[in-house]
Design a protein around this motif. Structure first.
Motif, PDB file in Angstrom:
ATOM      1  N   LYS A   1    -104.612  62.932  26.906  1.00  0.00           N
ATOM      2  CA  LYS A   1    -105.003  63.661  28.109  1.00  0.00           C
ATOM      3  C   LYS A   1    -106.524  63.609  28.258  1.00  0.00           C
ATOM      4  N   PRO A   2    -107.031  63.787  29.493  1.00  0.00           N
ATOM      5  CA  PRO A   2    -108.488  63.785  29.687  1.00  0.00           C
ATOM      6  C   PRO A   2    -109.210  64.791  28.798  1.00  0.00           C
ATOM      7  N   SER A   3    -108.563  65.916  28.509  1.00  0.00           N
ATOM      8  CA  SER A   3    -109.188  66.943  27.672  1.00  0.00           C
ATOM      9  C   SER A   3    -109.281  66.529  26.203  1.00  0.00           C
ATOM     10  N   GLN A   4    -108.613  65.429  25.825  1.00  0.00           N
ATOM     11  CA  GLN A   4    -108.601  64.973  24.431  1.00  0.00           C
ATOM     12  C   GLN A   4    -109.533  63.793  24.212  1.00  0.00           C
ATOM     13  N   GLU A   5    -110.582  63.694  25.000  1.00  0.00           N
ATOM     14  CA  GLU A   5    -111.439  62.507  24.976  1.00  0.00           C
ATOM     15  C   GLU A   5    -112.029  62.250  23.583  1.00  0.00           C
ATOM     16  N   ARG A   6    -112.533  63.284  22.933  1.00  0.00           N
ATOM     17  CA  ARG A   6    -113.156  63.094  21.616  1.00  0.00           C
ATOM     18  C   ARG A   6    -112.132  62.621  20.588  1.00  0.00           C
ATOM     19  N   GLU A   7    -110.959  63.269  20.566  1.00  0.00           N
ATOM     20  CA  GLU A   7    -109.903  62.868  19.631  1.00  0.00           C
ATOM     21  C   GLU A   7    -109.462  61.433  19.913  1.00  0.00           C
ATOM     22  N   ARG A   8    -109.338  61.101  21.212  1.00  0.00           N
ATOM     23  CA  ARG A   8    -108.931  59.735  21.584  1.00  0.00           C
ATOM     24  C   ARG A   8    -109.928  58.713  21.068  1.00  0.00           C
ATOM     25  N   ASP A   9    -111.226  58.963  21.255  1.00  0.00           N
ATOM     26  CA  ASP A   9    -112.248  58.001  20.836  1.00  0.00           C
ATOM     27  C   ASP A   9    -112.205  57.777  19.330  1.00  0.00           C
ATOM     28  N   ILE A  10    -111.983  58.846  18.565  1.00  0.00           N
ATOM     29  CA  ILE A  10    -111.949  58.721  17.104  1.00  0.00           C
ATOM     30  C   ILE A  10    -110.761  57.866  16.672  1.00  0.00           C
ATOM     31  N   ILE A  11    -109.592  58.158  17.219  1.00  0.00           N
ATOM     32  CA  ILE A  11    -108.379  57.450  16.812  1.00  0.00           C
ATOM     33  C   ILE A  11    -108.391  56.007  17.304  1.00  0.00           C
ATOM     34  N   GLN A  12    -108.889  55.805  18.528  1.00  0.00           N
ATOM     35  CA  GLN A  12    -108.969  54.443  19.068  1.00  0.00           C
ATOM     36  C   GLN A  12    -109.934  53.592  18.235  1.00  0.00           C
ATOM     37  N   THR A  13    -111.093  54.141  17.914  1.00  0.00           N
ATOM     38  CA  THR A  13    -112.071  53.404  17.108  1.00  0.00           C
ATOM     39  C   THR A  13    -111.510  53.092  15.732  1.00  0.00           C
ATOM     40  N   ARG A  14    -110.754  54.036  15.177  1.00  0.00           N
ATOM     41  CA  ARG A  14    -110.160  53.834  13.851  1.00  0.00           C
ATOM     42  C   ARG A  14    -109.207  52.642  13.844  1.00  0.00           C
ATOM     43  N   LEU A  15    -108.378  52.538  14.883  1.00  0.00           N
ATOM     44  CA  LEU A  15    -107.443  51.412  14.958  1.00  0.00           C
ATOM     45  C   LEU A  15    -108.185  50.104  15.194  1.00  0.00           C
ATOM     46  N   GLN A  16    -109.153  50.111  16.097  1.00  0.00           N
ATOM     47  CA  GLN A  16    -109.901  48.893  16.410  1.00  0.00           C
ATOM     48  C   GLN A  16    -110.614  48.379  15.155  1.00  0.00           C
TER      49      GLN A  16
END
Length: 849
Positions: free
Chosen positions: A459-474
């Motif tokens: 969700k848009p409100s989860q931007e920080r969590e999304r960035d951390i998890i996305q960067t981790r996978l990348q």
């Protein structure tokens, strides 16, 4: 002079918004338009007296405009908004192709209005936008009924057409044939969206918590393809690591090939350019009718490579269009060939047309209407999963039906998908089908997938969590070769994205590999596609994925026991049969060898785990699975250490002692460490530390650090971990780079020591990143270490790992401007330009330097 408006019944039509359109036609006395209107109708109609033709023409146009007005009113358009359509409709009605389509319905042979021509013409003329829900098909059905009424009420037209008799004959024919009463494009589009619109992740994610609303057309990342000039399965059946090496080198190692002709064929294939698949097939989202691109194509690929998703994307692109545009684009006919083959075998259908008519797609399609669309080329046939027709005889029959379909409807574009293994190309090649091989996702496509996935599941409100998890996978994909190899497969990349949400992949690779093997060995065929192996059914056996995993563990364990086999990834067929048969005797003593042979073909053809290298040799397709199953067998044996087949900690330590210098074993040793209990894992780490690694660039210590990173819930104060930490720090602090430089020793020795120092610094910052002392130690190395090479490496490591720390930027600015060594200044300037280009002082520093 005849008042045609009166004849056409316009003057009494209160509330008719498009009177101006008919008034202009009436003024011209419908001169040439009548000829265009009836040009494709029966010849006897054209020879009727002028007046009844013009009467029928005007009344039909009036009824058509009235239906358009009704459709606009249904969308709550105001009178002013509706009247704004007068100029576009004047231009539209005057088009010869529009007149011909509207007039053609007067011919009893045509029970359907060609709405495709109408929709395409409106788009081509770029007229005023119709409402999104505007349905040409609904207008077409109603228009046909209006035309029938016009003919029935005309004393001149009725005797010629004898419409009532024609209708009775048509109705009787339809009733006997069981033809569906209508052809509803809006309903069909809705059915496609319901059946294929959501990504079917139930086999990958049991919770469905984040992904239940994931839409395929938003997630789809187009792959790339290579043309297969000639189709020889041996060309493509190589372990993935070998194929990657071929791509990287751009050539073939002749020593790896069994025969000159095979080498030649592989060269021809590798030399084919890699092209975006939608450039080859035509992008269904492109303007126009989407007819650009290959006419007939077979899309081949690995399991999970996205073959079905590609065809579903074509269907869903059409189904997502507004209702007003549906008729303007080719109708996608999605045929799952395993279902077609089943119905064909049971005698429920005789050919593809009757299969579609009987409701084996998202909704029943009227056979007569569909036949007309196919003849006109207003459809695209999407045949999915030829490999899922297991019976070879039935599969050949299905291929013949596809060939026959292209002969019956030569204007229709056709795409077929199949796994390449077991596919026989000749029949469809004779039918002029081009053959394309889907390629693994390239790095930029993987990155695009990861970005889209996380953008859609957070969700848009989860931007920080999304960035951390996305960067981790990348980062896991970029840094870890085994994960990178699997990430090229869309199915396995999806599995990674799901698992990564709840736990870091680099530390939980064993779980990832277990889940991926479970998907390939069972879930994708049995749960997702409900396929069963008919040959195994004959033995009435239930061999599940856990049985297959245990057999593969034994195969991997055998490979490790043979010199160079683990590195070479090769096992003879006789050894493979023997290992599988030994396990399978618990199911059947008498048939173990026969079942083993079936299992080899299943593990190769359906599960995508093994491949046939020729010369009676096999290998794991993905080296990653070889390493995982090998490590898993060691850990399973160690967990049974009190039993006959068990392994003691001393025996496991001996494995580490024996193989730490062999890089082909490193991933296996790391995985073992992550699989066994913590205290035993630390004993294995300690065993590595006791080895003399100086002659091998301290490979033992670096491997020990990697193994520590695999241990969950490790105690940072454990004496063994503290001892390892001190030794890694010593490699940085006590490195003899300056000594070798001052003594004019070999430059190779200097370079070797620089690499050791840099590796030690990187390993230290990665594994002890969360230790509060690590950052302070690294800052000290960057600012005060006497060795300039250490300062340079520390500056780079701070910028790579700790760019968020407020002191990092200050340290880099200081090093860039005042360090007495040019290499340190250079490194600091480069990191400032790379990471902090928006900082207002960066440009000034760069200019000054």
């Amino acid at each position: 002079m005849v008042d045609w408006l009166v004849v056409w019944g316009v003057t009494q039509a209160f509330g008719f918004a498009f009177k101006a359109v008919l008034a202009e036609l009436a003024t011209d006395a419908a001169k040439d338009y009548v000829t265009d209107f009836f040009k494709d109708c029966l010849s006897q109609v054209v020879h009727l007296p002028d007046r009844p033709l013009k009467t029928a023409y005007g009344q039909a146009i009036k009824e058509f405009l009235d239906l358009v007005q009704g459709a606009l009113e249904d969308e709550d358009y105001s009178d002013a908004q509706i009247k704004a359509f007068n100029p576009p409709l004047k231009q539209f009605i005057r088009q010869p192709e529009v007149a011909a389509a509207l007039g053609q319905v007067f011919d009893p042979a045509y029970a359907k209005l060609d709405t495709g021509t109408l929709a395409q013409t409106w788009q081509a003329l770029e007229l005023l936008d119709l409402p999104a829900a505007f349905d040409w098909e609904r207008i077409g059905k109603r228009y046909v009924r209006k035309v029938r009424a016009i003919v029935e009420n005309s004393d001149e037209l009725r005797p010629i057409f004898d419409l009532q008799l024609q209708a009775q004959i048509a109705d009787a024919t339809r009733e006997v044939a069981g033809v569906a009463p209508d052809f509803d494009l809006v309903k069909y589009a809705e059915g496609l969206r319901e059946q294929y619109g959501r990504l079917r992740l139930d086999s990958l994610d049991t919770t469905g918590a984040y992904y239940s609303e994931m839409r395929l057309w938003k997630m789809f990342v187009p792959q790339s393809v290579r043309t297969c000039p000639e189709f020889l399965p041996q060309v493509y059946e190589l372990p993935k690591e070998h194929l990657r090496q071929l791509r990287e080198r751009g050539e073939l190692d002749a020593a790896e090939l069994a025969a000159v002709e095979l080498e030649k064929s592989r060269r021809v294939y590798i030399d084919q350019p890699i092209r975006p698949v939608l450039d080859v097939l035509g992008d269904p989202q492109a303007p126009g009718t989407g007819a650009e691109g290959a006419k007939y194509a077979v899309i081949l690929g690995d399991p999970g490579s996205g073959k079905s998703t590609l065809l579903q994307y074509f269907a869903l692109t059409w189904a997502q269009r507004p209702a007003r545009e549906l008729a303007a684009y080719p109708l996608p006919l999605m045929v799952e060939l395993r279902v077609y083959g089943r119905d064909k075998r049971l005698g429920n259908c005789k050919d593809i047309l009757t299969f579609l008519h009987q409701g084996n797609v998202t909704c029943r399609l009227n056979q007569q209407d569909l036949h007309q669309k196919l003849k006109a080329g207003q459809a695209i046939a999407l045949f999915d999963g030829l490999d899922e027709v297991f019976d070879p005889t039935l599969r050949e029959e299905v291929q013949r039906d596809i060939h026959r379909f292209t002969n019956d409807y030569p204007a229709v574009r056709c795409f077929v998908t199949s796994r390449w293994l077991g596919y026989k190309a000749q029949q469809l090649r004779d039918a002029a089908f081009e053959h394309l091989m889907l390629q693994d996702l390239a790095a930029e496509q993987v990155e695009q997938f990861i970005e889209r996935w996380h953008g859609l599941t957070f969700k848009p409100s989860q931007e920080r969590e999304r960035d951390i998890i996305q960067t981790r996978l990348q980062k896991a994909v970029e840094d870890r070769k085994p994960i990178q190899e699997l990430a090229g497969n869309p199915l396995l990349l999806t599995m990674m994205a799901i698992l990564n949400r709840s736990q870091p992949l680099p530390r939980n690779r064993a779980l990832l590999y277990e889940r991926c093997s479970e998907v390939l060995l069972h879930k994708w065929d049995v749960e997702h596609k409900i396929l069963t192996e008919p040959k195994l059914q004959a033995f009435k056996l239930e061999i599940d994925y856990q049985d297959k995993q245990e057999m593969l563990r034994r195969v991997a364990y055998h490979l490790q026991s043979t010199p160079s086999s683990l590195a070479g990834n090769v096992i003879s067929r006789s050894d493979l049969e023997r290992i599988l048969a030994t396990y399978l005797r618990k199911f059947s003593q008498e048939s173990a060898i026969s079942i083993a042979r079936i299992m080899i073909e299943q593990l190769r053809g359906r599960n995508f785990i093994l491949c046939d290298l020729g010369a009676n040799s096999y290998a794991f397709i993905h080296r990653t699975f070889l390493e995982y199953f090998c490590a898993k067998e060691f850990s399973e044996r160690f967990n049974q250490r009190g039993l006959e087949q068990g392994m003691t900690i001393e025996e496991l330590e001996n494995v580490f002692r024996k193989h730490w210098q062999d890089k082909s074993w490193h991933e296996v040793l790391r995985l073992i460490t992550g699989m066994v209990e913590r205290d035993f894992a630390l004993e294995l780490v300690n065993e590595l530390m006791t080895q003399d690694g100086e002659a091998h660039q301290f490979e033992n210590l670096f491997l020990a650090v990697d193994c520590v990173s695999e241990i969950r819930d490790r105690d940072p104060d454990d004496t063994r971990i503290q001892s390892l930490k001190a030794e890694i720090q010593a490699l940085v602090r006590d490195n003899k780079i300056d000594y070798f430089l001052q003594e004019n020793r070999s430059i190779n020795k200097v370079i070797e020591n620089i690499k050791i120092m840099q590796m030690a610094l990187t390993k230290f910052s990665e594994v002890w990143r969360n230790d509060p002392d690590t950052l302070n130690w690294l800052k000290a190395r960057a600012q005060t270490d006497e060795n300039s090479f250490v300062r340079q490496a520390a500056v780079q490591e701070l910028a790579r790992v700790w760019k968020e720390d407020p002191e990092t930027l200050t340290i880099l600015k200081t090093r860039a401007q005042s360090d007495d060594n040019y290499a340190v200044r250079q490194a600091a300037v480069q990191e400032l330009a790379r990471v902090w280009k928006e900082d207002p002082e960066t440009l000034t520093i760069l200019k000054t330097r």
